[in-house]
Design a protein around this motif. Structure first.
Motif, PDB file in Angstrom:
ATOM      1  N   TYR A  34       0.842  -1.191   0.000  1.00 40.95           N
ATOM      2  CA  TYR A  34       0.000   0.000   0.000  1.00 40.95           C
ATOM      3  C   TYR A  34       0.882   1.248   0.000  1.00 40.95           C
ATOM      4  O   TYR A  34       2.024   1.214   0.458  1.00 40.95           O
ATOM      5  N   ASP A  35       0.316   2.358  -0.497  1.00 37.98           N
ATOM      6  CA  ASP A  35       1.079   3.598  -0.632  1.00 37.98           C
ATOM      7  C   ASP A  35       0.326   4.741   0.045  1.00 37.98           C
ATOM      8  O   ASP A  35      -0.778   5.117  -0.386  1.00 37.98           O
ATOM      9  N   ALA A  36       0.930   5.304   1.106  1.00 37.68           N
ATOM     10  CA  ALA A  36       0.274   6.386   1.847  1.00 37.68           C
ATOM     11  C   ALA A  36       0.140   7.657   1.012  1.00 37.68           C
ATOM     12  O   ALA A  36      -0.753   8.460   1.253  1.00 37.68           O
ATOM     13  N   VAL A  61       2.735  -4.212   3.466  1.00 42.51           N
ATOM     14  CA  VAL A  61       3.687  -3.104   3.399  1.00 42.51           C
ATOM     15  C   VAL A  61       2.940  -1.787   3.219  1.00 42.51           C
ATOM     16  O   VAL A  61       2.044  -1.691   2.378  1.00 42.51           O
ATOM     17  N   LEU A  62       3.334  -0.778   4.001  1.00 44.54           N
ATOM     18  CA  LEU A  62       2.854   0.587   3.783  1.00 44.54           C
ATOM     19  C   LEU A  62       4.065   1.455   3.449  1.00 44.54           C
ATOM     20  O   LEU A  62       4.919   1.701   4.297  1.00 44.54           O
ATOM     21  N   LYS A  63       4.131   1.901   2.197  1.00 38.58           N
ATOM     22  CA  LYS A  63       5.250   2.741   1.753  1.00 38.58           C
ATOM     23  C   LYS A  63       4.875   4.210   1.850  1.00 38.58           C
ATOM     24  O   LYS A  63       3.702   4.568   1.899  1.00 38.58           O
ATOM     25  N   ILE A  88       4.828  -7.192   8.817  1.00 37.59           N
ATOM     26  CA  ILE A  88       4.423  -5.827   8.477  1.00 37.59           C
ATOM     27  C   ILE A  88       5.647  -4.926   8.336  1.00 37.59           C
ATOM     28  O   ILE A  88       6.524  -4.918   9.200  1.00 37.59           O
ATOM     29  N   ILE A  89       5.665  -4.175   7.229  1.00 38.69           N
ATOM     30  CA  ILE A  89       6.746  -3.197   7.004  1.00 38.69           C
ATOM     31  C   ILE A  89       6.112  -1.834   6.743  1.00 38.69           C
ATOM     32  O   ILE A  89       5.203  -1.716   5.915  1.00 38.69           O
ATOM     33  N   ILE A  90       6.603  -0.820   7.453  1.00 39.92           N
ATOM     34  CA  ILE A  90       6.223   0.564   7.166  1.00 39.92           C
ATOM     35  C   ILE A  90       7.499   1.345   6.868  1.00 39.92           C
ATOM     36  O   ILE A  90       8.469   1.263   7.627  1.00 39.92           O
TER      37      ILE A  90
END
Length: 329
Positions: A34-36, A61-63, A88-90
């Motif tokens: 996902y992309d913030a 993943v939240l990039k 989970i990766i942020i």
């Protein structure tokens, strides 16, 4: 497991390394990214909230989390969910200004909340430099000072440094490392080349070679940073002479043994404290300047930087004008 990666230039590399490590430990793990910056943080949170006893482990993943203004609250909410079946990766990317400083540095609340969830990974250029120096020191079996000097020549791109170190090892064939002997075979960084030209310019007032180099490389903002740093260092030396901390005609041995330890707190950069020898060398041409002249030139640089950043003047015109008009009184 939860991972929060933040930093600047090395961040993408650290992210790819972590991604590869997770996928190697969990073959065929389902992955959702996902992309913030696209407003996808709510979808990311929804995926975290969904748990099924029959579902396999998944990677979420939240990039570009730096684009989300309520990141500290998002991390708080994540802590309410069961993360047992999640990887989970942020990622939070800090953007650097022309002087290498982050203008969107990650906040303390964000780091505090992230630390409660799992592992924090820092990927900052300044830290990578230390890693590069340690790698050189270990691989070439050289002193800390020699490693620092070689890192200055090569820059801080780890893959480039790694290749150059292999080149040096093959060239030496087991012989002792001497920097001057390996310089001809190395791919020298623009920063090192420009730093040497700046020193020559200040020492001898040689403008021609410097102007030609800048026209060719377009490294105008790097020049602005390097010459500003150099002028500030010289100003410090003159000020220390003025208050009696530094004497005239001092030998290097005397400077190293009796003086530098008392004043080194004034000489620190993003690699740590500058070593005594480079500072001692600057004493040679510090006497060419006076305090008022240096203050005027530092003010001129600040004005040039302001005009460039606000569109008042082109980089090349502003900086070339500064160089041409740079005349010691």
């Amino acid at each position: 497991m939860f991972y929060f990666i933040y930093g600047d230039i090395p961040l993408p590399l650290k992210y790819e390394e972590l991604l590869e490590k997770i996928k190697k430990s969990n073959p065929n793990i389902p992955t959702k990214i996902y992309d913030a910056s696209q407003g996808e943080e709510e979808n990311f949170l929804e995926s975290i909230s969904i748990n099924s006893m029959f579902a396999s482990k998944e990677l979420l993943v939240l990039k570009r989390a730096e684009k989300y203004k309520k990141l500290d609250q998002l991390l708080k909410i994540i802590g309410d969910y069961d993360l047992g079946k999640k990887e989970i990766i942020i990622t939070y990317e800090e953007e650097l200004n022309d002087f290498g400083k982050a203008f969107n540095e990650v906040g303390k609340k964000v780091l505090t909340n992230a630390e409660k969830l799992g592992k924090i990974i820092v990927a900052r250029k300044s830290m990578e430099k230390k890693g590069v120096q340690f790698f050189i020191e270990k691989e070439l079996e050289v002193s800390e000072y020699e490693a620092e000097k070689l890192a200055e020549v090569l820059g801080d791109d780890f893959f480039k440094v790694k290749n150059e170190v292999e080149k040096i090892k093959n060239f030496l064939g087991g012989k002792n490392f001497i920097l001057e002997q390996v310089l001809p075979i190395l791919s020298i960084s623009d920063e090192y080349n420009l730093k040497k030209l700046v020193e020559e310019f200040l020492n001898s007032d040689n403008k021609g070679v410097l102007l030609e180099y800048l026209k060719k490389t377009k490294e105008y903002m790097l020049f602005l940073y390097l010459v500003s740093e150099e002028l500030n260092l010289i100003l410090k030396l003159i000020s220390l002479k003025k208050i009696g901390e530094l004497g005239e005609n001092m030998s290097y041995n005397d400077f190293k043994a009796n003086v530098y330890e008392k004043i080194k707190r004034y000489f620190k950069n993003n690699r740590g404290f500058i070593r005594e020898y480079p500072i001692f060398l600057k004493l040679k041409y510090a006497s060419l300047f006076n305090e008022l002249f240096l203050l005027e030139k530092i003010e001129d640089l600040l004005e040039v930087e302001f005009l460039i950043k606000n569109g008042g003047i082109e980089e090349s015109i502003g900086i070339e004008k500064f160089i041409i008009e740079f005349k010691r009184g």
